[in-house]
Design a protein around this motif. Structure first.
Motif, PDB file in Angstrom:
ATOM      1  N   MET A  54       0.837  -1.181   0.000  1.00 32.00           N
ATOM      2  CA  MET A  54       0.000   0.000   0.000  1.00 32.00           C
ATOM      3  C   MET A  54       0.884   1.246   0.000  1.00 32.00           C
ATOM      4  N   ILE A  55       0.470   2.242  -0.751  1.00 35.38           N
ATOM      5  CA  ILE A  55       1.136   3.541  -0.809  1.00 35.38           C
ATOM      6  C   ILE A  55       0.133   4.578  -0.306  1.00 35.38           C
ATOM      7  N   THR A  56       0.577   5.472   0.569  1.00 37.49           N
ATOM      8  CA  THR A  56      -0.321   6.506   1.091  1.00 37.49           C
ATOM      9  C   THR A  56       0.256   7.896   0.828  1.00 37.49           C
ATOM     10  N   LEU A  57      -0.642   8.864   0.860  1.00 38.35           N
ATOM     11  CA  LEU A  57      -0.282  10.273   0.678  1.00 38.35           C
ATOM     12  C   LEU A  57      -0.748  11.066   1.882  1.00 38.35           C
ATOM     13  N   THR A  58       0.052  12.038   2.287  1.00 37.79           N
ATOM     14  CA  THR A  58      -0.440  12.968   3.291  1.00 37.79           C
ATOM     15  C   THR A  58      -1.343  13.974   2.578  1.00 37.79           C
ATOM     16  N   GLU A  59      -2.108  14.695   3.335  1.00 35.42           N
ATOM     17  CA  GLU A  59      -2.987  15.710   2.757  1.00 35.42           C
ATOM     18  C   GLU A  59      -2.170  16.791   2.034  1.00 35.42           C
ATOM     19  N   LYS A  60      -1.035  17.171   2.608  1.00 33.92           N
ATOM     20  CA  LYS A  60      -0.173  18.178   1.972  1.00 33.92           C
ATOM     21  C   LYS A  60       0.322  17.707   0.607  1.00 33.92           C
ATOM     22  N   ALA A  61       0.770  16.462   0.543  1.00 33.88           N
ATOM     23  CA  ALA A  61       1.264  15.912  -0.721  1.00 33.88           C
ATOM     24  C   ALA A  61       0.138  15.865  -1.754  1.00 33.88           C
ATOM     25  N   ALA A  62      -1.035  15.424  -1.328  1.00 27.42           N
ATOM     26  CA  ALA A  62      -2.172  15.337  -2.247  1.00 27.42           C
ATOM     27  C   ALA A  62      -2.555  16.709  -2.800  1.00 27.42           C
ATOM     28  N   GLY A 119       4.187   0.178   1.649  1.00 25.84           N
ATOM     29  CA  GLY A 119       4.154   0.806   2.966  1.00 25.84           C
ATOM     30  C   GLY A 119       4.642   2.245   2.973  1.00 25.84           C
ATOM     31  N   THR A 120       5.069   2.750   1.819  1.00 23.44           N
ATOM     32  CA  THR A 120       5.611   4.106   1.735  1.00 23.44           C
ATOM     33  C   THR A 120       4.525   5.163   1.866  1.00 23.44           C
ATOM     34  N   GLU A 121       4.855   6.226   2.594  1.00 24.33           N
ATOM     35  CA  GLU A 121       3.991   7.406   2.684  1.00 24.33           C
ATOM     36  C   GLU A 121       4.715   8.551   1.979  1.00 24.33           C
ATOM     37  N   LEU A 122       3.993   9.212   1.085  1.00 27.70           N
ATOM     38  CA  LEU A 122       4.537  10.356   0.370  1.00 27.70           C
ATOM     39  C   LEU A 122       4.020  11.625   1.022  1.00 27.70           C
ATOM     40  N   ASP A 123       4.948  12.490   1.433  1.00 29.99           N
ATOM     41  CA  ASP A 123       4.608  13.746   2.095  1.00 29.99           C
ATOM     42  C   ASP A 123       5.211  14.885   1.282  1.00 29.99           C
ATOM     43  N   TYR A 124       4.758  16.095   1.549  1.00 24.86           N
ATOM     44  CA  TYR A 124       5.352  17.283   0.944  1.00 24.86           C
ATOM     45  C   TYR A 124       5.763  18.199   2.081  1.00 24.86           C
ATOM     46  N   THR A 125       7.035  18.549   2.126  1.00 20.73           N
ATOM     47  CA  THR A 125       7.540  19.340   3.238  1.00 20.73           C
ATOM     48  C   THR A 125       8.227  20.604   2.752  1.00 20.73           C
TER      49      THR A 125
END
Length: 106
Positions: A1-9, A73-79
């Motif tokens: 599963m791959i997930t996104l944070t709200e910021k990344a989305a 298992g990776t989560e993609l974020d934007y920082t």
């Protein structure tokens, strides 16, 4: 599963909106860098039959099966930290990263 944070989305949605087309983004890996592998990120205009599709906050993330082995298992974020901003990968499979953070080893 791959997930996104709200910021990344939100950031991806802005890119897709400005671009005017696209089904989502493709997340993958390639052999590169001093630690062996590097992430790839690109827009998807045509979905491939073998693609695995994950969705988060209204954004679709496409991953080919070979890359999924390394990305599960990776989560993609934007920082944004100081003058630097960009996507950040929280990958539980990573055993080691290079000093610059551009490549990794599993």
């Amino acid at each position: 599963m791959i997930t996104l944070t709200e910021k990344a989305a939100k950031h991806i949605q802005n890119f897709l909106s400005k671009r005017g087309k696209g089904e989502g983004i493709r997340l993958g890996v390639k052999t590169s860098g001093c630690s062996g592998m590097a992430y790839t990120l690109e827009f998807v205009d045509e979905v491939q039959a073998e693609d695995l599709v994950f969705e988060g906050h209204g954004v679709k993330v496409f991953v080919d099966p070979k890359s999924h082995v390394y990305l599960d298992g990776t989560e993609l974020d934007y920082t944004k930290e100081g003058l630097q901003e960009g996507f950040k990968f929280q990958n539980p499979n990573v055993k080691n990263e290079c000093g610059c953070g551009e490549s990794f080893h599993v």
